[in-house]
Design an enzyme around this catalytic site. Structure first.
Site, short mmCIF file in Angstrom:
data_model
loop_
_atom_site.label_atom_id
_atom_site.label_comp_id
_atom_site.label_asym_id
_atom_site.label_seq_id
_atom_site.Cartn_x
_atom_site.Cartn_y
_atom_site.Cartn_z
N LYS A 251 -23.29 26.54 42.51
CA LYS A 251 -22.92 26.98 43.86
C LYS A 251 -21.47 27.47 43.80
O LYS A 251 -20.55 26.67 43.69
CB LYS A 251 -23.08 25.84 44.86
CG LYS A 251 -22.78 26.26 46.29
CD LYS A 251 -23.16 25.16 47.26
CE LYS A 251 -23.17 25.60 48.70
NZ LYS A 251 -21.94 26.19 49.18
N PHE A 340 -27.24 36.45 42.69
CA PHE A 340 -28.25 35.39 42.72
C PHE A 340 -29.58 35.81 43.33
O PHE A 340 -30.53 35.03 43.32
CB PHE A 340 -27.72 34.11 43.39
CG PHE A 340 -27.20 34.29 44.79
CD1 PHE A 340 -28.08 34.47 45.84
CD2 PHE A 340 -25.84 34.23 45.06
CE1 PHE A 340 -27.62 34.62 47.13
CE2 PHE A 340 -25.36 34.38 46.35
CZ PHE A 340 -26.26 34.58 47.39
P1 AMP Z 1 -23.23 26.59 52.67
O1 AMP Z 1 -22.33 27.73 53.08
O2 AMP Z 1 -22.50 25.37 52.29
O3 AMP Z 1 -24.33 26.36 53.66
O4 AMP Z 1 -23.97 27.04 51.33
C1 AMP Z 1 -24.76 28.17 51.24
C2 AMP Z 1 -23.95 29.32 50.67
O5 AMP Z 1 -23.61 29.11 49.32
C3 AMP Z 1 -24.67 30.62 50.65
O6 AMP Z 1 -24.64 31.24 51.89
C4 AMP Z 1 -23.91 31.42 49.60
O7 AMP Z 1 -22.84 32.10 50.24
C5 AMP Z 1 -23.29 30.36 48.74
N1 AMP Z 1 -23.76 30.36 47.33
C6 AMP Z 1 -22.99 30.10 46.28
N2 AMP Z 1 -23.66 30.14 45.14
C7 AMP Z 1 -24.94 30.46 45.44
C8 AMP Z 1 -26.13 30.64 44.68
N3 AMP Z 1 -26.15 30.50 43.35
N4 AMP Z 1 -27.26 30.93 45.36
C9 AMP Z 1 -27.26 31.06 46.71
N5 AMP Z 1 -26.16 30.90 47.47
C10 AMP Z 1 -25.00 30.59 46.86
#
Ligand code: AMP
Length: 575
Positions: A251, A340
C-alpha cells in the site's frame, strides 16, 4: 419546454421534505417532464454543477459579484443588499426578498426554460480573461431581470455553489429510474453507468435517448471512473478468512492517479476526478510511449529521492512539487507511478474482468521504472500475509491491500474486493476519514488562531445522512491550524448541512466538503454523536486526533457509519 419556474417550485417543496423516499417521488415527477435536450442540464443543476468535475468549469462567482447583480436587478444599492444579507445569512433569500420588492420592474420579462437558465450559467462559468467579472455580472443580472423572486433565490444559491437541496447523487439516480421505468429497477445499471463515467448529465441523456445502452454501459477514455475503494480488516487472519487465497499488494502512500490514453492524447485525473495532466508531465511522457492505442490504468504516484534511494510519502511528494515547481521537481525528484489496475485496453472494457486477468495485463504492459507494476504476491495463509505486511512496514509503507482474485473492478464502491490492513498510530488501531461539518473557536493558547477544533462526520449510505462521530481538538500543528481556519472561514454557512444528523452544537457550520483523516484510541457509545445511532446512542471516537488533511479525497469516499459500527464490534469482540 420545462420552465425554470416549475423547477424552482419543486426545489422549494424539496427543501421542506427530509425523507429520501418523499424526495424521490417529487423529483421523479419533475424529471419526467424534461425532454432529451433538457434532462442532462436539469441533472447538472440538481447536482449544483455546470459540468462534471474533470472539465474544470467552475462558476467562479464570488459573493461580491452576486451582490452587484442583485443590486442592479432590484434597484437597491449594494450597501442595502449587503445589509439584508447580514440579516438573512443567505444571499439567495436576500435576492428573493429584494426582488419581491423590486424598485424598478423590468421592461420585458421572458419566461425562462430550464435549458435557457443552464446555458446562461454555463456562459457565466466560461467567461474568462480581462473584464470577465463584468461579463459575469451582466449575464447574472440579465437572468435576475427575468426571474421571479423564487427563481432568483435558487439562481443565486446555484451560482455561489450553495444550492444545498440535500438531494444527493443516490436520490437523483433513484428518481431517474422512477421517472423512466416507473420504479427503482433501473437504479443499479444507472448507478454503474454513473460510476464508470462520473458524468450524471451524460448518463441521463443516454437514458432519455438510448435507454438500452444503460444496461451495457462501457468505460471510455477521457471519462474518468470513480475510484474503487478499499474495505478494512484488522488482522491478517480475518483477511484470509474473507478472501482465502488472494493477491497482496504494497500500500503506497502516494497520489492516486488515473491515466487515460487514446492515440497520442493522454490525460491524468486525481481521485477527486480533477484533471491533473499538467501537474505530472513526466508520467504523461511515459504514458505516450505505451504501445497500447487506447488504455486506462490506475496507480499511486510517489516522488523518488535519488540521494537516499527511497520514496517520499504523499505529503512530501506534493510539497516538493509545490516548492520546486513542476519542471524542477520532475528532474530532482522524479515520479514513479506504481500501477495497480487496468480498466480499459484497446477497445475492451476491463472492469468486468477478474483482478487476476487485469493484474496479468498490468504485469505484461508495464515494465519500466516510471511506470512500474505495484508489488504483488499471492498468499494463502495468514502467516504469509503477516510476513508481507511486516515487510511493508519495514520499508516505511503504510501497510498492504489484499485483493480478491475473482473480483471485478468495483468503480465508486467499497466492496470486499480490496481490503486494507494499515499500521497502527500509537494506540490507535486504525483511522477514519471523515468530513468536517463545523468548527469551534479557540480558547486560551489557541485563541490567537481562533481555532479550537473540528466537528467531524461519517456517511450513512442507507439514509443519505451525514452522522457526527467526533469532536477533534488535537493533533494540529500551528501551520495546520492557520490553514484550516482560513479554509473553513471560506466555507462557513449560516445553517448546518441539510443532510446532517446532529446532537451537538458548533461555533460555525461549514459546507461538508473538507476531508480529514482522524486517529483515535477506541470507539465508545455516546448520546452526543449520531453515528450508527441505536436506542438513543451513537458511536464516538475516543481521544480523536487529526492525523492529516486529505485534500485529495472527496466526501464520497469517507468512512461509512456501518464501518464504524463494525470497528466497534471488532473491538468489543477482542476485549
Ligand atoms: P485508504 O485511502 O486508506 O482508504 O486506502 C485506499 C487507497 O490506497 C487507495 O485509494 C489508493 O489511493 C491507495 N493505494 C496504495 N497502494 C495501492 C495498491 N497497491 N492498490 C490499490 N490502492 C492502493
Amino acid at each position: 419546454m420545462l420552465l425554470f419556474s416549475d423547477v424552482a417550485a419543486v426545489f422549494e417543496e424539496i427543501e421542506k421534505r427530509s425523507g429520501r423516499l418523499e424526495m424521490t417521488d417529487v423529483l421523479a415527477a419533475l424529471l419526467k417532464r424534461a425532454d432529451a435536450a433538457e434532462i442532462g442540464k436539469l441533472v447538472y443543476i440538481l447536482q449544483g454543477i455546470v459540468a462534471p468535475p474533470y472539465e474544470g468549469i467552475d462558476l467562479g462567482v464570488g459573493e461580491r459579484f452576486a451582490v452587484a447583480a442583485i443590486a442592479s436587478a432590484s434597484g437597491y444599492s449594494a450597501g442595502e443588499v449587503e445589509k439584508n444579507y447580514k440579516k438573512s445569512g443567505d444571499l439567495g433569500d436576500t435576492a428573493q426578498e429584494l426582488l419581491g420588492k423590486r424598485k424598478q420592474t423590468a421592461l420585458m420579462t421572458q419566461e425562462m426554460g430550464v435549458a435557457y437558465v443552464y446555458d446562461a450559467m454555463l456562459r457565466i462559468a466560461k467567461a474568462g480573461g480581462t473584464g470577465s467579472q463584468d461579463v459575469k455580472i451582466k449575464h447574472l443580472t440579465e437572468l435576475l431581470n427575468n426571474a421571479s423572486p423564487l427563481e432568483a433565490r435558487y439562481i443565486i444559491r446555484f451560482v455561489l455553489g450553495r444550492l444545498r437541496l440535500g438531494v444527493g447523487d443516490p436520490t437523483i439516480l433513484d428518481s431517474l429510474s422512477v421517472a423512466k421505468a416507473g420504479d427503482r429497477s433501473m437504479r443499479e445499471p444507472l448507478e454503474r453507468a454513473y460510476n464508470v463515467c462520473s458524468d450524471m448529465g451524460y448518463v441521463a441523456r443516454a437514458l432519455y435517448t438510448e435507454p438500452e445502452t444503460i444496461k451495457d454501459f462501457h468505460v471510455q477514455p477521457f471519462k474518468p471512473l470513480m475510484p474503487a475503494l478499499a474495505e478494512r480488516e484488522d488482522s491478517p487472519k480475518s483477511i484470509i478468512k474473507r478472501l482465502d487465497r488472494c493477491g497482496v499488494e504494497m500500500k503506497y502512500d502516494g497520489f492516486r492517479l488515473q491515466c487515460h490514453k487514446s492515440g497520442g492524447h493522454v490525460e491524468l485525473y486525481s481521485r477527486k476526478l480533477e484533471r491533473m495532466t499538467d501537474m505530472f508531465p513526466d508520467i504523461v511522457a511515459e504514458a505516450k510511449k505505451l504501445k497500447a492505442k487506447g488504455i486506462i490504468f490506475e496507480g499511486e504516484a510517489l516522488a523518488y529521492d535519488r540521494k537516499n534511494g527511497r520514496h517520499f510519502p504523499f505529503q512530501q511528494t506534493m510539497h516538493r512539487r509545490r516548492k520546486h515547481g513542476i519542471e524542477e521537481a520532475s528532474k530532482e525528484f522524479p515520479l514513479n507511478l506504481f500501477v495497480f489496475d487496468i480498466l480499459y485496453l484497446d477497445g475492451t472494457d476491463m472492469t468486468g474482468e477478474s483482478y487476476r486477468a487485469r493484474r496479468a495485463a498490468v504485469q505484461r504492459l508495464f515494465r519500466g521504472k516510471v511506470l512500474q507494476p505495484s508489488q504483488m504476491k499471492l498468499v494463502s495463509t495468514a502467516k504469509e500475509l503477516k510476513g508481507i505486511f511486516n515487510d511493508a512496514l519495514a520499508k516505511g509503507l503504510e501497510g498492504i491491500i489484499a485483493k480478491d482474485l475473482d473480483a471485478p473492478y468495483t468503480a465508486g464502491k467499497r466492496k470486499f474486493a480490496w481490503i486494507k490492513l494499515k499500521k497502527s498510530y500509537g494506540k490507535a488501531v486504525d483511522t477514519i476519514d471523515g468530513v468536517v461539518v463545523g468548527y469551534y473557536l479557540g480558547k486560551g493558547q489557541r485563541a490567537e488562531f481562533e481555532f479550537g477544533g473540528l466537528l467531524v462526520a461519517v456517511f450513512n449510505p442507507d439514509s443519505g445522512k451525514l452522522e457526527t462521530v467526533a469532536k477533534v481538538a488535537s493533533g494540529f500543528s500551528e501551520e495546520e491550524m492557520v490553514s484550516l481556519r482560513e479554509t473553513l472561514e471560506r466555507m462557513k454557512t449560516p445553517k448546518p448541512p441539510p443532510n446532517l444528523d446532529y446532537n451537538i452544537e458548533v461555533d460555525y457550520w461549514v459546507e461538508p466538503e473538507y476531508v480529514v483523516e482522524v486517529a483515535f484510541d477506541d470507539i465508545t457509545e455516546s448520546p452526543n454523536h449520531t453515528c450508527a445511532m441505536r436506542e438513543g446512542k451513537g458511536l464516538a471516537l475516543r481521544f480523536p486526533r487529526l492525523l492529516r488533511m486529505r485534500e485529495d479525497k472527496t466526501v464520497k469516499e469517507i468512512t461509512t457509519s456501518d464501518e464504524v459500527r463494525r470497528m466497534f464490534e471488532l473491538q468489543r469482540a477482542k476485549s
